[in-house]
Enzyme design. Structure first.
Site, PDB file in Angstrom:
ATOM      1  N   HIS A  48     -13.290  58.449 -35.972  1.00 59.39           N
ATOM      2  CA  HIS A  48     -13.234  58.620 -34.513  1.00 59.39           C
ATOM      3  C   HIS A  48     -11.793  58.493 -34.030  1.00 59.39           C
ATOM      4  O   HIS A  48     -10.897  58.076 -34.781  1.00 59.39           O
ATOM      5  CB  HIS A  48     -14.103  57.564 -33.830  1.00 59.39           C
ATOM      6  CG  HIS A  48     -13.649  56.156 -34.113  1.00 59.39           C
ATOM      7  ND1 HIS A  48     -13.433  55.216 -33.122  1.00 59.39           N
ATOM      8  CD2 HIS A  48     -13.355  55.507 -35.281  1.00 59.39           C
ATOM      9  CE1 HIS A  48     -13.058  54.069 -33.661  1.00 59.39           C
ATOM     10  NE2 HIS A  48     -13.009  54.215 -34.976  1.00 59.39           N
ATOM     11  N   HIS A  85     -17.843  56.324 -25.745  1.00 58.10           N
ATOM     12  CA  HIS A  85     -17.132  56.589 -26.992  1.00 58.10           C
ATOM     13  C   HIS A  85     -18.085  57.226 -28.003  1.00 58.10           C
ATOM     14  O   HIS A  85     -19.289  56.966 -27.992  1.00 58.10           O
ATOM     15  CB  HIS A  85     -16.566  55.285 -27.564  1.00 58.10           C
ATOM     16  CG  HIS A  85     -15.583  55.504 -28.670  1.00 58.10           C
ATOM     17  ND1 HIS A  85     -14.347  56.081 -28.477  1.00 58.10           N
ATOM     18  CD2 HIS A  85     -15.662  55.221 -30.005  1.00 58.10           C
ATOM     19  CE1 HIS A  85     -13.705  56.137 -29.626  1.00 58.10           C
ATOM     20  NE2 HIS A  85     -14.474  55.627 -30.570  1.00 58.10           N
ATOM     21  N   CYS A 107     -11.604  60.806 -27.957  1.00 56.52           N
ATOM     22  CA  CYS A 107     -12.760  60.763 -28.858  1.00 56.52           C
ATOM     23  C   CYS A 107     -13.686  61.961 -28.730  1.00 56.52           C
ATOM     24  O   CYS A 107     -14.116  62.548 -29.730  1.00 56.52           O
ATOM     25  CB  CYS A 107     -13.535  59.458 -28.646  1.00 56.52           C
ATOM     26  SG  CYS A 107     -14.298  59.312 -27.004  1.00 56.52           S
TER      27      CYS A 107
END
Length: 219
Positions: free
Chosen positions: A181, A164, A112
């Site tokens: 993402h 994240h 990510c």
């Protein structure tokens, strides 16, 4: 006797006649002098007023020119900002379907934070940190209700530690926020903050691209 009276009478008449002429001359000259002075005064005032008017017009013209420059600069920045965001999203969408790989930094496999780093580096020339937790310290905080395309959204899988990150791709008319993402399950994909999985894990958002900073980014 009569001759003397006549001479005396002529002398008196001549004296008063001369005095009247002198008086008329003085009065006439005085009026002319005053009239000339008034005209001179009026002419000076007219010149002064014209000078002030010219200066005022020059000031107004300078202000108008400055306003035009500011407007042009604002429009140029807005266009640059829009183009930069479009480039970021275009670059991000080109990764769709790329598999997730922890520590990966290429299109054959990417995580990510490397995804965000690669996208912003290629599309905006920015050098963001490598790790999501460090990326979350960049830019300005943005309320969820104020999110725009190109903003970064950060998540935590447990506790307060950011683990994240994604890029806002779209804000729909009804307020739904979609972000792109690199997810561990399906690789690079588009999800929603209203998702039952990602919604509860959302922590905050940051804006790293701003109109007033584009001149720095583009130099």
């Amino acid at each position: 006797m009569k001759k003397r009276v006549l001479v005396y009478f002529l002398f008196v008449a001549t004296f008063f006649s001369l005095q009247s002429c002198v008086s008329n001359y003085v009065v006439s000259n005085t009026q002319t002098y005053k009239s000339d002075a008034k005209f001179a005064s009026v002419n000076v005032k007219a010149v002064t007023n014209n000078s002030n008017n010219n200066k005022g017009q020059q000031v107004l013209a300078a202000i108008a020119n400055t306003n035009d420059v500011i407007k042009r600069s604002a429009i140029e920045n807005a266009i640059k900002h829009s183009n930069t965001i479009d480039n970021i999203l275009s670059e991000a969408e080109s990764y769709l379907g790329t598999p997730y790989r922890y520590g990966g930094t290429s299109r054959s496999g990417i995580d990510c934070s490397a995804f965000v780093l690669s996208v912003f580096g290629a599309a905006a020339g920015m050098d963001l940190p490598r790790v999501a937790a460090q990326q979350s310290q960049e830019g300005d905080s943005v309320e969820r209700t104020e999110l725009q395309k190109g903003d970064l959204v950060f998540f935590s899988h447990g506790g307060r530690r950011i683990s994240h990150v994604g890029i806002v791709e779209e804000v729909t008319a009804d307020g739904q926020i979609k972000f792109i993402h690199a997810a561990t399950s399906k690789g690079v994909m588009v999800s929603s903050l209203d998702d039952n999985y990602w919604g509860p894990k959302f922590r905050f958002a940051k804006r790293v691209i701003r109109e007033d900073r584009l001149s720095v980014l583009n130099n």
